[in-house]
Design a protein around this motif. Sequence first.
Motif, short mmCIF file in Angstrom:
data_model
loop_
_atom_site.label_atom_id
_atom_site.label_comp_id
_atom_site.label_asym_id
_atom_site.label_seq_id
_atom_site.Cartn_x
_atom_site.Cartn_y
_atom_site.Cartn_z
N GLU A 126 0.80 -1.23 0.00
CA GLU A 126 0.00 0.00 0.00
C GLU A 126 0.84 1.28 0.00
N LYS A 127 2.14 1.16 0.15
CA LYS A 127 2.98 2.36 0.20
C LYS A 127 3.01 3.05 -1.16
N LEU A 128 2.91 4.38 -1.15
CA LEU A 128 2.86 5.15 -2.38
C LEU A 128 4.27 5.56 -2.82
N TRP A 129 4.49 5.53 -4.14
CA TRP A 129 5.78 5.91 -4.71
C TRP A 129 5.54 6.62 -6.05
N SER A 130 6.41 7.57 -6.32
CA SER A 130 6.27 8.37 -7.54
C SER A 130 7.07 7.73 -8.67
N THR A 131 6.51 7.77 -9.87
CA THR A 131 7.12 7.10 -11.01
C THR A 131 6.77 7.87 -12.29
N THR A 132 7.59 7.74 -13.32
CA THR A 132 7.43 8.54 -14.53
C THR A 132 7.66 7.69 -15.77
N ASN A 133 6.88 7.95 -16.82
CA ASN A 133 7.08 7.28 -18.10
C ASN A 133 8.26 7.90 -18.84
N ILE A 134 8.92 7.10 -19.66
CA ILE A 134 10.15 7.54 -20.33
C ILE A 134 9.90 8.77 -21.19
N LYS A 135 8.82 8.79 -21.93
CA LYS A 135 8.54 9.94 -22.80
C LYS A 135 8.41 11.22 -21.99
N THR A 136 7.82 11.13 -20.81
CA THR A 136 7.66 12.30 -19.96
C THR A 136 9.01 12.79 -19.44
N VAL A 137 9.91 11.86 -19.15
CA VAL A 137 11.26 12.25 -18.72
C VAL A 137 11.95 13.02 -19.84
N THR B 36 10.53 14.69 -22.21
CA THR B 36 9.87 15.99 -22.31
C THR B 36 10.40 16.96 -21.25
N ALA B 37 10.62 16.44 -20.04
CA ALA B 37 11.13 17.28 -18.95
C ALA B 37 12.52 17.82 -19.28
N VAL B 38 13.37 17.00 -19.90
CA VAL B 38 14.70 17.46 -20.28
C VAL B 38 14.59 18.63 -21.27
N ALA B 39 13.72 18.47 -22.26
CA ALA B 39 13.54 19.53 -23.25
C ALA B 39 12.99 20.80 -22.60
N LYS B 40 12.06 20.65 -21.67
CA LYS B 40 11.47 21.82 -20.99
C LYS B 40 12.50 22.55 -20.14
N VAL B 41 13.41 21.81 -19.53
CA VAL B 41 14.46 22.45 -18.73
C VAL B 41 15.31 23.36 -19.62
N LEU B 42 15.65 22.87 -20.82
CA LEU B 42 16.46 23.67 -21.73
C LEU B 42 15.70 24.88 -22.27
N LEU B 43 14.38 24.77 -22.32
CA LEU B 43 13.56 25.89 -22.80
C LEU B 43 13.27 26.90 -21.69
N LYS B 44 13.51 26.50 -20.43
CA LYS B 44 13.28 27.40 -19.30
C LYS B 44 14.55 27.49 -18.45
N PRO B 45 15.61 28.03 -19.00
CA PRO B 45 16.91 28.02 -18.29
C PRO B 45 16.90 28.79 -16.98
N ASP B 46 16.21 29.92 -16.92
CA ASP B 46 16.23 30.73 -15.70
C ASP B 46 15.45 30.07 -14.57
#
Length: 360
Positions: A147-158, A160-170
């Motif tokens: 029953e313990k909760l844990w956070s997890t992410t799909n590869i495509k979303t990861v 996307t996050a990399v690309a978003k970081v580069l688009l939002k440098p500040d």
Amino acid sequence: MIRRVEAFLHSKSVFPSHGDHPKVIKVDDNYPDDQLVKAFEGQDAIVSAIPGRPYNVHLRMIDAAIEAGVKRFIPSEYGNNTCAAAAELVPLYGDKAKVIAYLKEKENTGLTWTAIHAGQFFDWGLESRWLDYHLDEKRVTIYDSGEKLWSTTNIKTVATAVAKVLLKPDETKNKPLFIASFTVSQYQVLEALEEATGSKWAVSRMTSEEALEKANKLDNKDHSDGLKLLILMLLYADGVDRGANFENDGLLCNELLDLPKENLIDVIDRVVKPKILIWSTYMLELRLGQLTFLAFVFAAISFVLSFSRINVPELQGLRQWTWFVVGKVLNAISVGLHLFNTEVKMLRRSARWKIPISYV
């Protein structure tokens, strides 16, 4: 602003280097400093995706990035929280934490950094059995209460996050970012899998104490079963908080990166249905193969009987064209079943490799 995209690697694989494909720069397996600096020159950002160990390779990459004038370094994180509680259990995360500490020390050089924590890759973890859900056998190992909760992410979303970081440098400068497709428990995933497959799964149980004892007897190298068990205990073990629930800790940065909202049921359907299709088409292919064989046998029998009817009194009343029609019909059925069987093979192959069916 990103001026150009290039990739550097030490793989012996051959990659396309024309059209819209990134330029590929190869370096030796031991990552020589001079080759790293040369590869990094003129780059705005370095996105590291090499294995976490040995960690000193990452430190040398950071030094090379500084010398080459790189503006942003994204280290090879993409996994669980590397907090002290996690590093205490999994030495790999202790090494990753050292890389982040080194990046902090180098902030005065002008190099900025962003570490992306995504938990375990969910879709890949299901397909590869890394999360201990066995899709083909419809069985799972539940650790502790489940029953313990844990956070997890799909590869495509990861990605996307990399690309978003580069688009939002500040907004993403010099900080760790935590993302998740969803936060779930073992039993929530099991219920969704049983619904998607339409089957009751076999459940075996193991306590975290038993799992840790087993892990200590196994190898702890990258991708080993021992390392896998240790990482799973970060997620599944009751009674201890090792930073696996990003949502509960108020760490999620999904909104900052404008990441899409995702649903557990939809993702599991996407992962499971191709596997169900593979099994269904396999059974259909097997039945069609049997029917095709029988159709060819009956066609051959009709052909023989058409010439031997003269010696069979019960068949002498039938005209020659009758046997001709029967033979042609059976032959057409045989050919039709054979062609349909070929289509089914293509469908199963397409589902296995997740590629569109092509008739070229």
